[in-house]
Design a protein around this motif. Structure first.
Motif, PDB file in Angstrom:
ATOM      1  N   LEU A 173      48.502  59.323 -13.094  1.00  0.00           N
ATOM      2  CA  LEU A 173      48.842  58.237 -12.183  1.00  0.00           C
ATOM      3  C   LEU A 173      48.447  57.979 -11.017  1.00  0.00           C
ATOM      4  N   ALA A 174      47.973  57.042 -11.360  1.00  0.00           N
ATOM      5  CA  ALA A 174      47.025  55.959 -10.274  1.00  0.00           C
ATOM      6  C   ALA A 174      47.574  55.844  -9.156  1.00  0.00           C
ATOM      7  N   LEU A 175      47.417  55.986  -7.832  1.00  0.00           N
ATOM      8  CA  LEU A 175      48.191  56.098  -6.974  1.00  0.00           C
ATOM      9  C   LEU A 175      47.570  55.274  -5.364  1.00  0.00           C
ATOM     10  N   VAL A 176      47.831  54.680  -4.562  1.00  0.00           N
ATOM     11  CA  VAL A 176      47.520  54.204  -3.689  1.00  0.00           C
ATOM     12  C   VAL A 176      48.480  53.799  -2.098  1.00  0.00           C
ATOM     13  N   ALA A 177      47.980  54.423  -0.860  1.00  0.00           N
ATOM     14  CA  ALA A 177      48.915  54.004   0.155  1.00  0.00           C
ATOM     15  C   ALA A 177      48.340  52.373   0.251  1.00  0.00           C
ATOM     16  N   THR A 178      50.823  52.088   0.839  1.00  0.00           N
ATOM     17  CA  THR A 178      50.260  51.079   1.425  1.00  0.00           C
ATOM     18  C   THR A 178      48.958  50.030   2.604  1.00  0.00           C
ATOM     19  N   GLU A 179      48.753  50.981   3.568  1.00  0.00           N
ATOM     20  CA  GLU A 179      48.089  51.059   4.263  1.00  0.00           C
ATOM     21  C   GLU A 179      46.717  50.239   3.559  1.00  0.00           C
ATOM     22  N   ASP A 180      46.207  51.031   2.635  1.00  0.00           N
ATOM     23  CA  ASP A 180      45.058  50.391   2.063  1.00  0.00           C
ATOM     24  C   ASP A 180      45.073  49.262   1.714  1.00  0.00           C
ATOM     25  N   ILE A 181      46.891  48.853   0.783  1.00  0.00           N
ATOM     26  CA  ILE A 181      46.554  47.656   0.153  1.00  0.00           C
ATOM     27  C   ILE A 181      46.835  46.558   1.300  1.00  0.00           C
ATOM     28  N   GLY A 182      47.064  46.583   2.917  1.00  0.00           N
ATOM     29  CA  GLY A 182      47.143  45.977   3.814  1.00  0.00           C
ATOM     30  C   GLY A 182      45.483  45.969   4.136  1.00  0.00           C
ATOM     31  N   ALA A 183      44.845  46.771   4.707  1.00  0.00           N
ATOM     32  CA  ALA A 183      43.944  47.309   4.451  1.00  0.00           C
ATOM     33  C   ALA A 183      42.767  46.291   4.294  1.00  0.00           C
ATOM     34  N   PHE A 184      42.389  46.085   2.686  1.00  0.00           N
ATOM     35  CA  PHE A 184      41.592  45.605   1.536  1.00  0.00           C
ATOM     36  C   PHE A 184      42.483  43.507   1.262  1.00  0.00           C
ATOM     37  N   ASP A 201      42.437  45.359  -9.533  1.00  0.00           N
ATOM     38  CA  ASP A 201      43.092  46.481  -9.239  1.00  0.00           C
ATOM     39  C   ASP A 201      43.015  47.907  -8.385  1.00  0.00           C
ATOM     40  N   LEU A 202      44.178  47.517  -7.516  1.00  0.00           N
ATOM     41  CA  LEU A 202      43.495  49.154  -6.326  1.00  0.00           C
ATOM     42  C   LEU A 202      44.407  50.433  -6.263  1.00  0.00           C
ATOM     43  N   ALA A 203      43.819  50.975  -6.118  1.00  0.00           N
ATOM     44  CA  ALA A 203      43.807  52.587  -6.165  1.00  0.00           C
ATOM     45  C   ALA A 203      42.755  53.438  -5.176  1.00  0.00           C
ATOM     46  N   SER A 204      43.462  54.153  -4.496  1.00  0.00           N
ATOM     47  CA  SER A 204      42.580  55.533  -4.458  1.00  0.00           C
ATOM     48  C   SER A 204      42.766  56.888  -4.513  1.00  0.00           C
ATOM     49  N   ASP A 205      43.419  57.022  -4.819  1.00  0.00           N
ATOM     50  CA  ASP A 205      43.835  58.534  -6.070  1.00  0.00           C
ATOM     51  C   ASP A 205      43.941  58.305  -7.615  1.00  0.00           C
ATOM     52  N   GLY A 268      38.667  53.045   4.176  1.00  0.00           N
ATOM     53  CA  GLY A 268      39.065  53.511   4.275  1.00  0.00           C
ATOM     54  C   GLY A 268      40.474  54.564   3.634  1.00  0.00           C
ATOM     55  N   TRP A 269      39.772  54.852   2.321  1.00  0.00           N
ATOM     56  CA  TRP A 269      40.630  54.967   1.120  1.00  0.00           C
ATOM     57  C   TRP A 269      41.569  56.413   1.066  1.00  0.00           C
ATOM     58  N   HIS A 270      42.777  56.471   1.909  1.00  0.00           N
ATOM     59  CA  HIS A 270      43.757  57.633   1.929  1.00  0.00           C
ATOM     60  C   HIS A 270      43.960  58.966  -0.128  1.00  0.00           C
ATOM     61  N   ARG A 271      42.995  59.768  -0.076  1.00  0.00           N
ATOM     62  CA  ARG A 271      43.236  60.451  -1.011  1.00  0.00           C
ATOM     63  C   ARG A 271      45.127  60.895  -0.554  1.00  0.00           C
ATOM     64  N   LEU A 272      45.776  61.267  -1.294  1.00  0.00           N
ATOM     65  CA  LEU A 272      47.234  61.634  -1.233  1.00  0.00           C
ATOM     66  C   LEU A 272      47.837  62.801  -0.595  1.00  0.00           C
ATOM     67  N   ALA A 273      46.386  63.305  -0.156  1.00  0.00           N
ATOM     68  CA  ALA A 273      46.359  64.814   0.187  1.00  0.00           C
ATOM     69  C   ALA A 273      46.280  64.139   1.836  1.00  0.00           C
ATOM     70  N   ASP A 274      44.953  63.030   1.999  1.00  0.00           N
ATOM     71  CA  ASP A 274      45.008  62.472   3.434  1.00  0.00           C
ATOM     72  C   ASP A 274      46.534  62.151   3.745  1.00  0.00           C
ATOM     73  N   TRP A 275      47.026  61.088   2.902  1.00  0.00           N
ATOM     74  CA  TRP A 275      48.098  60.416   2.903  1.00  0.00           C
ATOM     75  C   TRP A 275      49.068  61.399   3.345  1.00  0.00           C
ATOM     76  N   ALA A 276      49.840  62.622   2.617  1.00  0.00           N
ATOM     77  CA  ALA A 276      50.624  63.250   2.862  1.00  0.00           C
ATOM     78  C   ALA A 276      50.787  63.813   3.888  1.00  0.00           C
ATOM     79  N   VAL A 277      50.314  64.109   4.728  1.00  0.00           N
ATOM     80  CA  VAL A 277      50.237  64.817   6.521  1.00  0.00           C
ATOM     81  C   VAL A 277      51.174  64.245   7.581  1.00  0.00           C
ATOM     82  N   CYS A 278      51.961  62.743   6.335  1.00  0.00           N
ATOM     83  CA  CYS A 278      52.729  62.099   6.581  1.00  0.00           C
ATOM     84  C   CYS A 278      54.328  62.791   6.745  1.00  0.00           C
ATOM     85  N   LEU A 279      54.132  63.735   6.254  1.00  0.00           N
ATOM     86  CA  LEU A 279      55.331  64.018   5.407  1.00  0.00           C
ATOM     87  C   LEU A 279      55.982  64.762   6.245  1.00  0.00           C
ATOM     88  N   SER A 280      54.448  65.596   7.152  1.00  0.00           N
ATOM     89  CA  SER A 280      55.690  66.585   8.093  1.00  0.00           C
ATOM     90  C   SER A 280      56.540  66.189   9.301  1.00  0.00           C
TER      91      SER A 280
END
Length: 290
Positions: A173-184, A201-205, A268-280
């Motif tokens: 599944l292609a994924l993108v953080a909304t933060e990356d959409i905004g930056a782009f 088309d935009l995806a970062s992971d 500054g594209w996010h991998r899911l692992a980069d983005w997921a730190v927000c979950l904690s």
């Protein structure tokens, strides 16, 4: 003296519009945030945005909001209304903005490929309307949002140690953080000549369901197992959602993640692992239970 114009951002209180407005403000740009709910945009106003009322079903309000504007980030949605209303809203917005220097419209990955997904096809209809206008344009096609994994409907399943999605376990599944959409989007609006007439088309992971569950589990500090939910689960929410997951499972989304990272490292594209730190920091109470 040269007048400094605004970058207008629609959907300013939503995910993509909010991310785009914040990225522009962080870059020192003048932002006019368009929203039907100005009272909900207090943070943007405090950050320096000019928050104004605009309703796509009231063209005069849109035209007034676009005075002294240079470029526009345009986002539409059928949710809360219908796909036909979305197309009508998009046509109103685009035609009211046709005098601007540039319009960046956010659509969806593969929306130009006859997906049969109602809310993808409606966006492609707006894309075609945009292309027919006499205005420089760029279309952005975000993939699935990483941010969905912080939503309550997902987090409630984490308490059971499960990530349940109607997706075959071997289908990436292609994924993108909304933060990356905004930056782009902010990059496009501040460099419009580099992007005129392009659809990107935009995806970062890109990960399979079991890999997504593993990454999220690490971030949450508890193991998660992936569970392929039946399409009927999505059907209970809406036929549109079911069509989307059916497409994801049978066809999939095609985005060259490596090329995006190589060509636009400033995002500054996010991998899911980069983005997921927000979950904690965003755990629902049930995800903190032992």
């Amino acid at each position: 003296m040269t007048q400094i114009l605004y970058h207008a951002v629609t959907g300013a209180t939503g995910a993509q519009g909010g991310a785009t407005a914040r990225a522009l403000l962080a870059a020192g740009q003048r932002v006019r945030a368009l929203t039907r709910r100005p009272a909900a945009a207090t943070q943007l106003a405090a950050s320096g945005a000019d928050v104004v009322y605009a309703d796509f079903r009231d063209r005069s309000s849109v035209e007034a909001a676009l005075k002294d504007v240079d470029t526009l980030f345009a986002v539409t949605t059928p949710f809360g209304s219908s796909v036909e209303q979305e197309v009508e809203d998009g046509a109103t917005l685009v035609s009211a903005a046709a005098h601007l220097r540039h319009i960046a419209f956010t659509s969806a990955t593969n929306a130009d490929r006859a997906t049969g997904i109602p809310h993808f096809d409606s966006k492609f209809r707006i894309e075609r309307f945009l292309v027919e206008q006499d205005v420089p344009w760029t279309v952005l096609g975000p993939a699935a949002f990483m941010d969905q994994y912080a939503e309550p409907w997902h987090r409630s399943s984490y308490a059971r140690g499960v990530l349940s999605v109607p997706l075959p376990p071997d289908r990436p599944l292609a994924l993108v953080a909304t933060e990356d959409i905004g930056a782009f989007a902010a990059h496009v609006l501040t460099h419009p000549e580099d992007f005129a007439g392009r659809r990107i088309d935009l995806a970062s992971d890109e990960l399979t369901g079991p890999s997504i569950a593993s990454v999220l589990g690490v971030a949450l500090g508890r193991p998660l197992r992936f569970e392929e939910a039946p399409i009927s689960v999505a059907e209970r929410y809406s036929p549109d959602l079911a069509a989307m997951f059916r497409y994801f499972g049978e066809v999939g989304m095609s985005v060259d993640v490596a090329a995006l990272r190589r060509e636009y490292p400033m995002i500054g594209w996010h991998r899911l692992a980069d983005w997921a730190v927000c979950l904690s920091a965003r755990r629902a109470p049930e995800t903190r239970r032992p």
